[in-house]
Design a protein around this motif. Structure first.
Motif, PDB file in Angstrom:
ATOM      1  N   GLN A 330      -6.916   9.077   1.644  1.00 15.91           N
ATOM      2  CA  GLN A 330      -6.642  10.016   2.726  1.00 15.91           C
ATOM      3  C   GLN A 330      -6.315   9.266   4.011  1.00 15.91           C
ATOM      4  O   GLN A 330      -6.931   8.249   4.332  1.00 15.91           O
ATOM      5  CB  GLN A 330      -7.829  10.946   2.940  1.00 15.91           C
ATOM      6  CG  GLN A 330      -7.584  12.056   3.939  1.00 15.91           C
ATOM      7  CD  GLN A 330      -8.777  12.990   4.060  1.00 15.91           C
ATOM      8  OE1 GLN A 330      -9.868  12.690   3.546  1.00 15.91           O
ATOM      9  NE2 GLN A 330      -8.582  14.108   4.734  1.00 15.91           N
ATOM     10  N   CYS A 331      -5.328   9.801   4.727  1.00 17.46           N
ATOM     11  CA  CYS A 331      -4.922   9.201   6.000  1.00 17.46           C
ATOM     12  C   CYS A 331      -5.724   9.841   7.127  1.00 17.46           C
ATOM     13  O   CYS A 331      -5.433  10.979   7.550  1.00 17.46           O
ATOM     14  CB  CYS A 331      -3.429   9.397   6.220  1.00 17.46           C
ATOM     15  SG  CYS A 331      -2.805   8.678   7.742  1.00 17.46           S
ATOM     16  N   ASP A 332      -6.742   9.138   7.574  1.00 16.79           N
ATOM     17  CA  ASP A 332      -7.636   9.639   8.620  1.00 16.79           C
ATOM     18  C   ASP A 332      -8.206  11.000   8.211  1.00 16.79           C
ATOM     19  O   ASP A 332      -8.659  11.152   7.087  1.00 16.79           O
ATOM     20  CB  ASP A 332      -6.908   9.696   9.963  1.00 16.79           C
ATOM     21  CG  ASP A 332      -6.506   8.304  10.438  1.00 16.79           C
ATOM     22  OD1 ASP A 332      -7.235   7.348  10.105  1.00 16.79           O
ATOM     23  OD2 ASP A 332      -5.469   8.169  11.116  1.00 16.79           O
ATOM     24  N   SER A 334      -6.400  13.881   8.208  1.00 16.41           N
ATOM     25  CA  SER A 334      -5.286  14.790   7.970  1.00 16.41           C
ATOM     26  C   SER A 334      -5.167  15.108   6.483  1.00 16.41           C
ATOM     27  O   SER A 334      -5.962  14.643   5.662  1.00 16.41           O
ATOM     28  CB  SER A 334      -3.982  14.166   8.472  1.00 16.41           C
ATOM     29  OG  SER A 334      -3.637  13.039   7.675  1.00 16.41           O
ATOM     30  N   ASP A 335      -4.160  15.907   6.140  1.00 15.35           N
ATOM     31  CA  ASP A 335      -3.857  16.213   4.744  1.00 15.35           C
ATOM     32  C   ASP A 335      -2.782  15.302   4.190  1.00 15.35           C
ATOM     33  O   ASP A 335      -2.168  15.609   3.165  1.00 15.35           O
ATOM     34  CB  ASP A 335      -3.404  17.683   4.612  1.00 15.35           C
ATOM     35  CG  ASP A 335      -4.566  18.648   4.758  1.00 15.35           C
ATOM     36  OD1 ASP A 335      -5.687  18.283   4.352  1.00 15.35           O
ATOM     37  OD2 ASP A 335      -4.358  19.767   5.266  1.00 15.35           O
ATOM     38  N   LEU A 336      -2.545  14.192   4.856  1.00 15.29           N
ATOM     39  CA  LEU A 336      -1.651  13.164   4.334  1.00 15.29           C
ATOM     40  C   LEU A 336      -2.427  12.236   3.424  1.00 15.29           C
ATOM     41  O   LEU A 336      -3.588  11.903   3.697  1.00 15.29           O
ATOM     42  CB  LEU A 336      -1.025  12.359   5.475  1.00 15.29           C
ATOM     43  CG  LEU A 336      -0.099  13.103   6.433  1.00 15.29           C
ATOM     44  CD1 LEU A 336       0.365  12.168   7.535  1.00 15.29           C
ATOM     45  CD2 LEU A 336       1.080  13.690   5.700  1.00 15.29           C
ATOM     46  N   TYR A 337      -1.770  11.794   2.350  1.00 10.13           N
ATOM     47  CA  TYR A 337      -2.426  10.904   1.399  1.00 10.13           C
ATOM     48  C   TYR A 337      -1.486   9.764   1.036  1.00 10.13           C
ATOM     49  O   TYR A 337      -0.286   9.963   0.830  1.00 10.13           O
ATOM     50  CB  TYR A 337      -2.828  11.667   0.127  1.00 10.13           C
ATOM     51  CG  TYR A 337      -3.983  12.619   0.342  1.00 10.13           C
ATOM     52  CD1 TYR A 337      -5.305  12.201   0.184  1.00 10.13           C
ATOM     53  CD2 TYR A 337      -3.752  13.933   0.713  1.00 10.13           C
ATOM     54  CE1 TYR A 337      -6.364  13.068   0.376  1.00 10.13           C
ATOM     55  CE2 TYR A 337      -4.804  14.826   0.913  1.00 10.13           C
ATOM     56  CZ  TYR A 337      -6.106  14.378   0.746  1.00 10.13           C
ATOM     57  OH  TYR A 337      -7.153  15.244   0.951  1.00 10.13           O
ATOM     58  N   PHE A 338      -2.060   8.570   0.957  1.00  8.98           N
ATOM     59  CA  PHE A 338      -1.324   7.420   0.472  1.00  8.98           C
ATOM     60  C   PHE A 338      -1.439   7.381  -1.051  1.00  8.98           C
ATOM     61  O   PHE A 338      -2.549   7.438  -1.587  1.00  8.98           O
ATOM     62  CB  PHE A 338      -1.889   6.122   1.053  1.00  8.98           C
ATOM     63  CG  PHE A 338      -1.631   5.961   2.524  1.00  8.98           C
ATOM     64  CD1 PHE A 338      -0.413   5.474   2.980  1.00  8.98           C
ATOM     65  CD2 PHE A 338      -2.601   6.294   3.457  1.00  8.98           C
ATOM     66  CE1 PHE A 338      -0.181   5.316   4.326  1.00  8.98           C
ATOM     67  CE2 PHE A 338      -2.369   6.147   4.807  1.00  8.98           C
ATOM     68  CZ  PHE A 338      -1.144   5.649   5.252  1.00  8.98           C
ATOM     69  N   VAL A 339      -0.301   7.282  -1.729  1.00  4.27           N
ATOM     70  CA  VAL A 339      -0.290   7.241  -3.194  1.00  4.27           C
ATOM     71  C   VAL A 339       0.356   5.930  -3.635  1.00  4.27           C
ATOM     72  O   VAL A 339       1.272   5.410  -2.986  1.00  4.27           O
ATOM     73  CB  VAL A 339       0.461   8.449  -3.792  1.00  4.27           C
ATOM     74  CG1 VAL A 339      -0.225   9.741  -3.406  1.00  4.27           C
ATOM     75  CG2 VAL A 339       1.906   8.472  -3.336  1.00  4.27           C
ATOM     76  N   SER A 340      -0.108   5.433  -4.763  1.00  4.15           N
ATOM     77  CA  SER A 340       0.429   4.173  -5.276  1.00  4.15           C
ATOM     78  C   SER A 340       1.698   4.380  -6.086  1.00  4.15           C
ATOM     79  O   SER A 340       2.506   3.468  -6.234  1.00  4.15           O
ATOM     80  CB  SER A 340      -0.625   3.472  -6.142  1.00  4.15           C
ATOM     81  OG  SER A 340      -1.044   4.330  -7.195  1.00  4.15           O
ATOM     82  N   TYR A 341       1.904   5.578  -6.619  1.00  4.18           N
ATOM     83  CA  TYR A 341       3.100   5.873  -7.402  1.00  4.18           C
ATOM     84  C   TYR A 341       3.250   7.383  -7.484  1.00  4.18           C
ATOM     85  O   TYR A 341       2.315   8.152  -7.263  1.00  4.18           O
ATOM     86  CB  TYR A 341       3.005   5.275  -8.813  1.00  4.18           C
ATOM     87  CG  TYR A 341       1.986   5.973  -9.688  1.00  4.18           C
ATOM     88  CD1 TYR A 341       2.366   6.984 -10.572  1.00  4.18           C
ATOM     89  CD2 TYR A 341       0.635   5.643  -9.646  1.00  4.18           C
ATOM     90  CE1 TYR A 341       1.438   7.632 -11.364  1.00  4.18           C
ATOM     91  CE2 TYR A 341      -0.299   6.278 -10.430  1.00  4.18           C
ATOM     92  CZ  TYR A 341       0.099   7.269 -11.296  1.00  4.18           C
ATOM     93  OH  TYR A 341      -0.817   7.908 -12.074  1.00  4.18           O
ATOM     94  N   LEU A 342       4.484   7.811  -7.803  1.00  2.47           N
ATOM     95  CA  LEU A 342       4.771   9.224  -8.033  1.00  2.47           C
ATOM     96  C   LEU A 342       5.387   9.359  -9.414  1.00  2.47           C
ATOM     97  O   LEU A 342       6.469   8.828  -9.674  1.00  2.47           O
ATOM     98  CB  LEU A 342       5.727   9.781  -6.977  1.00  2.47           C
ATOM     99  CG  LEU A 342       5.132  10.026  -5.594  1.00  2.47           C
ATOM    100  CD1 LEU A 342       6.210  10.531  -4.647  1.00  2.47           C
ATOM    101  CD2 LEU A 342       3.984  11.020  -5.655  1.00  2.47           C
TER     102      LEU A 342
END
Length: 529
Positions: A330-332, A334-342
Motif C-alpha cells: 500500500q502507498c501510504d 491511499s488506495d494506491l498499491y505497488f504491484v510486482s506484476y500484472l
C-alpha cells in the motif's frame, strides 16, 4: 562578341552621318543640271556598295567568330546549368529522403493518412468514415446477443465472488463486467515488513527528472525504524560536541547510506526488489498450503511460472477455479498499491530495473465505476458496452493471437467516455450508439498512438475520489507510448483491431442464432457493483 557588335553599329552610324542628302555642306553649290546630280549620286552609290561589302565581310567574320565561341560558351553554360541543376536535384532528393524518413518513423506501421484523427480533446471525429466504414449490428441484435452470451457470465461472477473472501478483489470480476471464461479472480494481498523494518514508498512523480519508461512506477525503500530520518536532522548535519539528539542519542546516530542486507532488497540497495519478492511469495504460498492442505477437500495447483501467484483450485467434481494472488504494498494511506506484476495483460513495456514497482489504480477504478453507476439511469448500458467489446477482443485474440490491445485499454476508454458524457446518454436504449462511440474512441487513440491514463494527471477526476494530489498534478501518462517504439506490435495491433471490427457482425450473429419477430428491446437489469 559585344565589341564586334559595337564596331558594326559604329560603321552604320558613320555612314548615315556622312550621307550628303542629310547633312549638306554649307559651301557647296546646287548643281545647275540634272546630269551632274545623277553622276554624283552614282558615285556615292558605288561608295555605299563598297562600304556595304566591307560591312558584310565584317559581319561574316564576326559571325564566324561567334560560331567558334558558341560551343565553348554553351559548354560553360551547360556546365553551370548542370551544376545548378545537380545542386537543386541533390537538395530536392535530400528533402524528399528526409520527408520519407519522417513519414516512415511515424506512419510506416500505421494506417493511411486519410484515416488520421483530428483534435485530441474532442470526442472522436475522424477524417473519412469512422471504423473504416464497418458497421455494427443493430440494437435488437446486440440486446439478444447480450442476453444469450454475456448475462449468464455476470451471474456466475457474482457466485464466484462469494466463494473468495478476505482479500482485495480487483479488475473485471469485481467490477462486474468479466465475460471471458473460465472466470478469473485477481486478488491483492498486502504485506508488511517484519519489525523493525518499514516501507517508504517513492512515486515517480516526486522526482523532477524521471525517464519516460519509468513513469507510472515507483520504488519502495526499506529502512529500520531507528533509521527513519524524515523527522530528524541529526543524520543530515553536524550537531557539535556539546549537542545531543534526544531521539537517537549519542551512540545511536543515524548512518545514512548504510547498506541493506535484507533478502528482499536488491543487491547493494535499500530498495525492495520485485524478483526477490515474487520468489519469496511463491515459496511462502507453497509452505502455507502444505501445512493446511489436509483440511480441505480440493487440490491446489500452481499455474504459470512467470506469475508466482497464479493458482488453480481443483474440486473432486472435476470443476476448477483459477485465481491470481498478487503481492502488493500500500502507498501510504491511499488506495494506491505497488504491484510486482500484472497477469494476463499485453506488455506495456518493462520496468527499468527490478526495483521499479508498477502503481496500480485498480481500487480507485472500482470505486469510480461504483460511484458513477449510482448517478446513471437504471439499467445503464456502460458495462454492457465494455462486456461486448471485451468479448469481441477475446475472440479475436484466439483467432490471430494476442496484440498490444487489452481489456485495461478498453476500460480506460470507457472511463474517459463516462467522464465526458452526460448520464442520460447511457440509457439502455443507447447501447448500439455507445458501443459505436467506444470503438471509435479506441480507433482514434490507436491512430494517434495516444491513450492517457484515466487518473494520472487528470484533474477532471472528482475530488471525492480522494486521489493523492501528487498524482493529480503529475504529467499525463500515455498508455500507448510503447507503440511509438514497438512498430511491429503497433502494426499487429491495428490490423487485429480492424479485423475484430470486420468479424464482429458475423461473430455476434453466430452467437445470436435467432431473434424473435416481436423482439424490440429486452428489459435491462440494473447492475449493482
Amino acid at each position: 562578341m559585344a565589341l564586334g557588335l559595337f564596331r558594326v553599329c559604329l560603321v552604320v552610324v558613320t555612314a548615315i552621318i556622312n550621307h550628303p542628302l542629310l547633312f549638306p555642306r554649307e559651301n557647296t553649290t546646287v548643281p545647275e543640271n540634272e546630269e551632274e546630280i545623277i553622276r554624283k549620286m552614282q558615285a556615292h552609290q558605288e561608295k555605299l556598295q563598297l562600304e556595304q561589302l566591307r560591312l558584310e565581310e565584317e559581319v561574316a567574320r564576326l559571325a564566324a567568330e561567334k560560331e567558334a565561341l558558341e560551343p565553348v560558351a554553351e559548354e560553360g553554360q551547360q556546365q553551370n546549368e548542370s551544376r545548378v541543376a545537380w545542386d537543386l536535384w541533390s537538395t530536392l532528393c535530400m528533402i524528399l529522403f528526409l520527408v520519407i524518413e519522417v513519414w516512415r518513423q511515424d506512419h510506416q506501421d500505421g494506417p493511411s493518412p486519410e484515416c488520421l484523427g483530428g483534435d485530441e480533446d474532442e470526442l472522436p471525429g475522424l477524417q473519412g468514415a469512422p471504423l473504416r466504414g464497418l458497421t455494427l449490428p443493430n440494437k435488437a441484435t446486440l440486446d439478444h446477443f447480450y442476453e444469450r452470451c454475456i448475462r449468464g457470465a455476470t451471474a456466475d461472477a457474482a457466485r464466484t465472488r462469494e466463494f473468495v473472501e478476505d482479500f482485495i478483489g480487483v479488475d473485471s470480476m469485481y467490477e462486474n463486467w468479466q465475460v471471458d471464461k473460465p472466470l478469473l479472480c485477481n486478488l491483492f494481498v498486502p504485506f508488511m515488513p517484519p519489525e523493525p523494518f518499514h516501507f517508504h514508498p517513492e512515486l515517480w512523480c516526486s522526482s523532477r527528472s524521471v525517464p519516460l519508461d519509468r513513469q507510472g512506477y515507483g520504488q519502495i525503500k526499506v529502512v529500520r525504524a531507528d533509521e527513519d530520518t524524515r523527522g530528524c536532522i541529526c543524520g543530515k548535519t553536524k550537531l557539535g560536541e556539546d549537542m545531543l539528539c534526544l531521539l537517537h542519542g549519542k551512540n545511536n546516530l543515524v548512518q545514512p547510506g548504510r547498506e541493506m542486507k535484507d533478502p528482499l532488497c536488491a543487491r547493494d540497495s535499500p530498495y525492495l526488489d520485485t524478483m526477490q519478492v515474487m520468489k519469496w511469495f511463491q515459496m511462502a504460498l507453497t509452505r502455507a498450503w502444505h501445512r493446511i492442505a489436509h483440511k480441505y477437500e480440493f487440490d491446489l495447483a500452481f499455474g504459470q511460472l512467470e506469475t508466482p501467484g497464479s493458482l488453480k483450485i481443483k474440486f473432486r467434481s472435476g470443476k476448477f477455479m483459477p485465481f491470481n494472488l498478487i503481492p502488493v504494498i500500500q502507498c501510504d494511506d491511499s488506495d494506491l498499491y505497488f504491484v510486482s506484476y500484472l497477469p494476463r495483460e499485453p506488455s506495456g513495456g518493462t520496468p527499468a530495473s527490478s526495483t521499479d514497482w508498477l502503481l496500480s489504480f485498480a481500487v480507485y477504478e472500482r470505486h469510480f465505476l461504483r460511484m458513477t453507476s449510482k448517478a446513471l439511469p437504471e439499467g445503464a448500458c456502460h458495462l454492457s458496452c465494455l462486456q461486448i467489446a471485451s468479448f469481441l477482443l477475446s475472440k479475436q485474440s484466439r483467432l490471430t493471437g494476442p496484440s498490444g490491445l487489452g481489456n485495461y485499454h478498453l476500460k480506460t476508454a470507457l472511463l474517459h467516455l463516462l467522464l465526458a458524457r452526460r448520464a442520460a446518454d447511457w440509457k439502455a436504449g443507447q447501447l448500439d450508439a455507445r458501443l459505436q462511440e467506444l470503438l471509435c474512441f479506441l480507433e482514434k487513440s490507436l491512430l494517434e498512438k495516444k491513450l492517457h491514463h484515466f487518473f494520472i494527471g487528470n484533474r477532471k477526476v472528482p475530488e471525492a475520489m480522494g486521489l493523492p494530489e501528487a498524482v493529480r498534478r503529475a504529467e499525463p501518462l500515455n498508455l500507448f507510448r510503447p507503440f511509438v517504439l514497438q512498430r511491429r506490435l503497433y502494426r499487429k495491433t491495428v490490423d487485429s483491431f480492424y479485423e475484430m471490427l470486420k468479424n464482429a457482425p458475423a461473430l455476434i450473429n453466430e452467437y445470436s442464432v435467432h431473434i424473435p419477430s416481436d423482439h424490440a428491446s429486452l428489459p435491462q437489469k440494473a447492475v449493482i457493483l
